[in-house]
Design a protein around this motif. Sequence first.
Motif, PDB file in Angstrom:
ATOM      1  N   ALA A 130      -9.311 -12.251  -8.948  1.00 46.48           N
ATOM      2  CA  ALA A 130      -9.256 -13.414  -9.891  1.00 46.48           C
ATOM      3  C   ALA A 130      -8.933 -14.790  -8.939  1.00 46.48           C
ATOM      4  CB  ALA A 130      -8.514 -13.381 -10.451  1.00 46.48           C
ATOM      5  N   GLY A 131      -7.657 -14.369  -8.002  1.00 46.76           N
ATOM      6  CA  GLY A 131      -7.263 -15.046  -7.292  1.00 46.76           C
ATOM      7  C   GLY A 131      -8.118 -15.019  -5.884  1.00 46.76           C
ATOM      8  N   ALA A 132      -8.660 -14.255  -5.541  1.00 45.43           N
ATOM      9  CA  ALA A 132      -9.693 -15.067  -4.278  1.00 45.43           C
ATOM     10  C   ALA A 132     -10.935 -15.208  -4.738  1.00 45.43           C
ATOM     11  CB  ALA A 132      -9.386 -13.226  -3.187  1.00 45.43           C
ATOM     12  N   LEU A 133     -10.996 -15.106  -6.076  1.00 46.64           N
ATOM     13  CA  LEU A 133     -11.941 -14.969  -6.350  1.00 46.64           C
ATOM     14  C   LEU A 133     -12.253 -17.132  -6.552  1.00 46.64           C
ATOM     15  CD1 LEU A 133     -14.222 -12.826  -8.536  1.00 46.64           C
ATOM     16  CD2 LEU A 133     -14.766 -13.289  -6.108  1.00 46.64           C
ATOM     17  N   SER A 134     -10.798 -16.771  -7.213  1.00 48.12           N
ATOM     18  CA  SER A 134     -10.540 -19.099  -7.425  1.00 48.12           C
ATOM     19  C   SER A 134     -11.226 -19.671  -5.907  1.00 48.12           C
ATOM     20  CB  SER A 134      -9.924 -19.060  -7.982  1.00 48.12           C
ATOM     21  OG  SER A 134      -8.428 -18.708  -7.591  1.00 48.12           O
ATOM     22  N   GLY A 135     -10.707 -18.857  -4.778  1.00 48.97           N
ATOM     23  CA  GLY A 135     -10.633 -19.856  -3.875  1.00 48.97           C
ATOM     24  C   GLY A 135     -12.180 -19.809  -3.049  1.00 48.97           C
ATOM     25  N   ALA A 136     -12.770 -19.062  -3.802  1.00 46.37           N
ATOM     26  CA  ALA A 136     -14.435 -18.729  -3.075  1.00 46.37           C
ATOM     27  C   ALA A 136     -15.106 -19.452  -2.356  1.00 46.37           C
ATOM     28  CB  ALA A 136     -14.659 -17.397  -3.710  1.00 46.37           C
ATOM     29  N   THR A 161      -7.324   7.055  -3.462  1.00 40.00           N
ATOM     30  CA  THR A 161      -6.852   5.658  -2.258  1.00 40.00           C
ATOM     31  C   THR A 161      -5.967   5.245  -3.145  1.00 40.00           C
ATOM     32  OG1 THR A 161      -6.504   5.203  -0.025  1.00 40.00           O
ATOM     33  CG2 THR A 161      -7.865   3.568  -2.247  1.00 40.00           C
ATOM     34  N   GLU A 162      -4.932   4.930  -2.332  1.00 42.15           N
ATOM     35  CA  GLU A 162      -3.498   3.575  -3.280  1.00 42.15           C
ATOM     36  C   GLU A 162      -2.906   2.408  -1.811  1.00 42.15           C
ATOM     37  OE1 GLU A 162      -0.050   5.915  -4.179  1.00 42.15           O
ATOM     38  OE2 GLU A 162      -1.075   7.220  -5.679  1.00 42.15           O
ATOM     39  N   SER A 163      -4.280   2.705  -0.973  1.00 42.12           N
ATOM     40  CA  SER A 163      -4.045   1.990   0.198  1.00 42.12           C
ATOM     41  C   SER A 163      -4.827   0.256  -0.550  1.00 42.12           C
ATOM     42  CB  SER A 163      -4.489   1.912   1.124  1.00 42.12           C
ATOM     43  OG  SER A 163      -4.055   3.654   1.948  1.00 42.12           O
ATOM     44  N   ASP A 164      -4.790   0.364   0.418  1.00 44.36           N
ATOM     45  CA  ASP A 164      -5.378  -2.056   0.163  1.00 44.36           C
ATOM     46  C   ASP A 164      -7.321  -1.345   0.467  1.00 44.36           C
ATOM     47  OD1 ASP A 164      -6.399  -4.615   0.316  1.00 44.36           O
ATOM     48  OD2 ASP A 164      -6.383  -4.461   2.398  1.00 44.36           O
ATOM     49  N   ILE A 165      -7.260  -2.059  -1.221  1.00 43.36           N
ATOM     50  CA  ILE A 165      -8.834  -1.649  -0.820  1.00 43.36           C
ATOM     51  C   ILE A 165     -10.213  -3.217  -1.099  1.00 43.36           C
ATOM     52  CG2 ILE A 165      -9.859   0.190  -1.549  1.00 43.36           C
ATOM     53  CD1 ILE A 165      -9.668  -0.207  -4.591  1.00 43.36           C
ATOM     54  N   LEU A 166      -8.903  -4.405  -1.688  1.00 49.29           N
ATOM     55  CA  LEU A 166      -9.121  -5.893  -1.901  1.00 49.29           C
ATOM     56  C   LEU A 166      -9.033  -6.339  -0.138  1.00 49.29           C
ATOM     57  CD1 LEU A 166      -9.286  -8.218  -3.642  1.00 49.29           C
ATOM     58  CD2 LEU A 166      -7.162  -8.693  -3.467  1.00 49.29           C
ATOM     59  N   GLY A 167      -8.821  -6.001   0.521  1.00 49.11           N
ATOM     60  CA  GLY A 167      -9.397  -6.618   2.036  1.00 49.11           C
ATOM     61  C   GLY A 167     -10.749  -6.637   1.979  1.00 49.11           C
ATOM     62  N   GLY A 171      -3.424  -1.941 -11.853  1.00 50.92           N
ATOM     63  CA  GLY A 171      -4.943  -2.011 -11.546  1.00 50.92           C
ATOM     64  C   GLY A 171      -4.660  -3.228 -12.200  1.00 50.92           C
ATOM     65  N   ALA A 172      -3.550  -3.939 -13.022  1.00 55.87           N
ATOM     66  CA  ALA A 172      -3.900  -5.573 -13.310  1.00 55.87           C
ATOM     67  C   ALA A 172      -3.524  -6.277 -12.050  1.00 55.87           C
ATOM     68  CB  ALA A 172      -2.947  -5.408 -15.402  1.00 55.87           C
ATOM     69  N   LYS A 173      -2.636  -5.776 -11.338  1.00 52.34           N
ATOM     70  CA  LYS A 173      -2.290  -6.869  -9.906  1.00 52.34           C
ATOM     71  C   LYS A 173      -3.013  -7.102  -9.469  1.00 52.34           C
ATOM     72  CE  LYS A 173       1.306  -6.684  -6.528  1.00 52.34           C
ATOM     73  NZ  LYS A 173       0.435  -6.448  -5.616  1.00 52.34           N
ATOM     74  N   LEU A 174      -3.846  -5.959  -9.680  1.00 51.75           N
ATOM     75  CA  LEU A 174      -5.517  -6.249  -8.122  1.00 51.75           C
ATOM     76  C   LEU A 174      -6.274  -6.712  -8.642  1.00 51.75           C
ATOM     77  CD1 LEU A 174      -6.445  -5.285  -5.385  1.00 51.75           C
ATOM     78  CD2 LEU A 174      -7.228  -3.118  -6.787  1.00 51.75           C
ATOM     79  N   LEU A 175      -6.595  -6.589  -9.519  1.00 50.47           N
ATOM     80  CA  LEU A 175      -7.057  -7.658 -10.119  1.00 50.47           C
ATOM     81  C   LEU A 175      -6.999  -8.810 -10.659  1.00 50.47           C
ATOM     82  CD1 LEU A 175      -8.941  -4.992 -13.690  1.00 50.47           C
ATOM     83  CD2 LEU A 175     -10.284  -6.284 -11.449  1.00 50.47           C
ATOM     84  N   ARG A 176      -5.521  -9.119 -10.703  1.00 52.00           N
ATOM     85  CA  ARG A 176      -5.264 -10.994 -10.548  1.00 52.00           C
ATOM     86  C   ARG A 176      -5.779 -11.075  -9.182  1.00 52.00           C
ATOM     87  NH1 ARG A 176      -1.518  -8.843 -15.140  1.00 52.00           N
ATOM     88  NH2 ARG A 176      -0.019  -8.069 -12.912  1.00 52.00           N
ATOM     89  N   GLU A 177      -5.399  -9.932  -7.747  1.00 49.94           N
ATOM     90  CA  GLU A 177      -5.363 -10.451  -7.227  1.00 49.94           C
ATOM     91  C   GLU A 177      -6.805 -10.823  -6.647  1.00 49.94           C
ATOM     92  OE1 GLU A 177      -3.769  -7.082  -4.871  1.00 49.94           O
ATOM     93  OE2 GLU A 177      -1.792  -8.008  -5.031  1.00 49.94           O
TER      94      GLU A 177
END
Length: 243
Positions: free
Chosen positions: A237-243, A178-184, A229-235
């Motif tokens: 990282a941002g989500a984990l920093s606010g966990a 997929t190219e859709s959102d998997i982070l959510g 993938g770099a952009k998704l992994l940065r996102e």
Amino acid sequence: MTVTNRQSGTNVHEVADGIYRINTPVQIVGAQGFSFNQYLILDDQPLLFHTGPRRMFPLVREAAASVLPIEKLRYIAFSHVEADECGSLNEWLAAAPQSSPLCGAVAALVSIEDLADRAPRALADGEAISLGSRIVRWLDTPHLPHAWECGVLFEESTGTLLCGDLLTQPGADLPALTESDILGPSEAFRHAMDYYSHTRHAGPLLDKLIATAPTTLACMHGSAWRGDGAKLLRELAGALSGA
């Protein structure tokens, strides 16, 4: 996509050039659907990443055999020591007599040198090996998302990051790629299950993965993903920093 077992729904799909996702959907009693993925890399010395649980071995073997003769497998690799990662390791070693376990140095030291029927090929952080025309590189990710021995593999020619449990998505009927959102979905699942280790080093570890600039993320559970993938992994990282 090729369905290799109609009863289980086990299927095979090429998610990058010469890299095949083997997927088995499952239903967990009292919970939502889920899936287990393994990845088969074709080359002179073929590599399987993740073995699947021991009881799933016949299904995964059947699927892998639809892509190549099993006895040609050279490496049986995995991210960390857990049933779905390496539960059928010894079954694979028996089925592919020339194969050996491939894992990080910590996994080899604390578990695999004892658990496996053949000695592992242990990789240091950043170490690369040739499969023939392809290079795969091991990257240590201790405690990300869990387990001291955790790590990932990066296949350089296709930019595929075999990222284990990092972006686990629930669901039993998801697209292979997929190219859709998997982070959510993966973040919702992480918050519900709390299976990450809460390591203080998540940021620097993810920076190391971001530097590979992957274009395909080969996730262990759910869809494989294609894009920046770099952009998704940065996102992530941002989500984990606010966990």
